[in-house]
Design a protein around this motif. Sequence first.
Motif, PDB file in Angstrom:
ATOM      1  N   GLU A 137      77.962 -20.842  65.767  1.00 37.37           N
ATOM      2  CA  GLU A 137      76.721 -21.765  66.187  1.00 37.37           C
ATOM      3  C   GLU A 137      75.998 -21.702  67.203  1.00 37.37           C
ATOM      4  O   GLU A 137      75.805 -20.779  68.311  1.00 37.37           O
ATOM      5  N   ASP A 138      74.556 -22.239  67.586  1.00 42.86           N
ATOM      6  CA  ASP A 138      73.623 -21.998  67.913  1.00 42.86           C
ATOM      7  C   ASP A 138      73.950 -22.477  69.694  1.00 42.86           C
ATOM      8  O   ASP A 138      72.845 -22.220  69.787  1.00 42.86           O
ATOM      9  N   SER A 139      74.870 -23.374  69.504  1.00 42.91           N
ATOM     10  CA  SER A 139      75.054 -23.870  71.073  1.00 42.91           C
ATOM     11  C   SER A 139      76.139 -22.372  71.861  1.00 42.91           C
ATOM     12  O   SER A 139      76.123 -22.722  73.072  1.00 42.91           O
ATOM     13  N   LYS A 140      75.966 -21.638  70.951  1.00 46.28           N
ATOM     14  CA  LYS A 140      76.857 -21.267  71.650  1.00 46.28           C
ATOM     15  C   LYS A 140      76.556 -19.532  72.455  1.00 46.28           C
ATOM     16  O   LYS A 140      75.744 -19.344  71.242  1.00 46.28           O
ATOM     17  N   ILE A 169      83.735  -1.893  80.357  1.00 48.10           N
ATOM     18  CA  ILE A 169      83.557  -2.679  79.167  1.00 48.10           C
ATOM     19  C   ILE A 169      84.886  -2.629  78.555  1.00 48.10           C
ATOM     20  O   ILE A 169      85.945  -1.149  78.983  1.00 48.10           O
ATOM     21  N   THR A 170      86.128  -3.175  78.434  1.00 53.24           N
ATOM     22  CA  THR A 170      87.343  -3.808  78.649  1.00 53.24           C
ATOM     23  C   THR A 170      88.061  -3.969  77.235  1.00 53.24           C
ATOM     24  O   THR A 170      89.200  -4.303  76.833  1.00 53.24           O
ATOM     25  N   GLY A 171      86.978  -4.820  77.020  1.00 50.86           N
ATOM     26  CA  GLY A 171      87.188  -5.571  75.013  1.00 50.86           C
ATOM     27  C   GLY A 171      85.891  -6.523  74.862  1.00 50.86           C
ATOM     28  O   GLY A 171      85.212  -6.505  75.501  1.00 50.86           O
ATOM     29  N   LEU A 172      86.363  -8.218  74.150  1.00 49.11           N
ATOM     30  CA  LEU A 172      85.227  -8.810  74.122  1.00 49.11           C
ATOM     31  C   LEU A 172      86.252 -10.292  74.046  1.00 49.11           C
ATOM     32  O   LEU A 172      87.360 -10.597  73.870  1.00 49.11           O
ATOM     33  N   MET A 173      85.320 -11.466  73.425  1.00 50.65           N
ATOM     34  CA  MET A 173      85.563 -12.421  74.351  1.00 50.65           C
ATOM     35  C   MET A 173      84.519 -13.114  72.621  1.00 50.65           C
ATOM     36  O   MET A 173      83.602 -12.332  72.927  1.00 50.65           O
ATOM     37  N   THR A 174      85.188 -14.379  72.927  1.00 53.99           N
ATOM     38  CA  THR A 174      84.383 -15.450  71.810  1.00 53.99           C
ATOM     39  C   THR A 174      85.471 -16.563  72.744  1.00 53.99           C
ATOM     40  O   THR A 174      85.997 -16.448  72.814  1.00 53.99           O
ATOM     41  N   MET A 175      84.275 -17.806  72.063  1.00 57.78           N
ATOM     42  CA  MET A 175      84.898 -19.693  72.086  1.00 57.78           C
ATOM     43  C   MET A 175      84.016 -19.756  70.489  1.00 57.78           C
ATOM     44  O   MET A 175      82.847 -19.753  70.241  1.00 57.78           O
ATOM     45  N   PRO A 176      85.133 -20.117  69.804  1.00 60.76           N
ATOM     46  CA  PRO A 176      84.670 -20.182  67.919  1.00 60.76           C
ATOM     47  C   PRO A 176      84.240 -21.667  68.218  1.00 60.76           C
ATOM     48  O   PRO A 176      84.971 -22.323  69.423  1.00 60.76           O
ATOM     49  N   PRO A 177      83.636 -22.520  66.799  1.00 60.63           N
ATOM     50  CA  PRO A 177      83.832 -23.853  67.261  1.00 60.63           C
ATOM     51  C   PRO A 177      85.392 -24.712  67.397  1.00 60.63           C
ATOM     52  O   PRO A 177      86.622 -23.786  67.131  1.00 60.63           O
ATOM     53  N   PHE A 178      84.941 -25.346  67.627  1.00 59.68           N
ATOM     54  CA  PHE A 178      86.141 -26.525  68.086  1.00 59.68           C
ATOM     55  C   PHE A 178      86.959 -27.504  66.301  1.00 59.68           C
ATOM     56  O   PHE A 178      85.743 -28.090  66.359  1.00 59.68           O
TER      57      PHE A 178
END
Length: 245
Positions: A137-140, A169-178
């Motif tokens: 997503e372009d908004s993320k 660094i301890t890992g990864l994060m994401t916010m997927p589409p709703f």
Amino acid sequence: MDDSLVREIKTNLEIVQNKIEKAALKVGRDPKSVRLIVVTKSQPMDMVKAAIEAGAKLLGESYAEEGVNKIIALENESGLEWHMIGHVQSRKANLIAMNFNKLHSLDGIKLAIRLDRFLGESGKELPVLLEFNVGGEDSKYGWQASDPNSWTKFLPEIKQILELPHLQITGLMTMPPFYDDPEKARPHFSNLRMLRDFLSRKFSDANWEELSMGTSSDYEIAVEEGATFIRIGQAILGKRSPRRG
């Protein structure tokens, strides 16, 4: 303190924790491997205090100044961890470096270098998670990672960040589409887990243990896919107040 509000939040916390436990056990995971961040961004101070009274210890903020104001106001509360989970402008790096316990949303080399400089000046270190945009997503924010064939492109920047002495660094994060159907978020969570495994092979000396993914709408799916941090606001505290400014 509004006792009825505290009871309501405590009940919501128990409901969420029970669902976390059920989702973890479903896939053979230890429920204790999943940590719950109560998202207090845009919530008034009485709501934050009620959440703490109800048992919340890990608190998530998305706006630097708002978060710092709460941290200062609640500095006498013991056992709290403050997690920055929102986008951070590089000009606000000092606020994050000096006040938060963990940053979930490190999304570029410029911010990393500024954080490292401020941390070095104060003799501190900061655990961070790298944010990846697995939904395209372009908004993320975050490194674009929706296509596994492109993952090698950001390896030089990751290597550079790993060499910064004051960031851990301890890992990864994401916010997927709703999605109305949380099951549709599963491929994105799975993608982040596979990206974590890819980076673990490329940089085997680093710590890639943590996956910060899952919110009120999809956290059970995230737990099934390996989340170690989930970020819950509305399911525990209700709808947030509109943000001013």
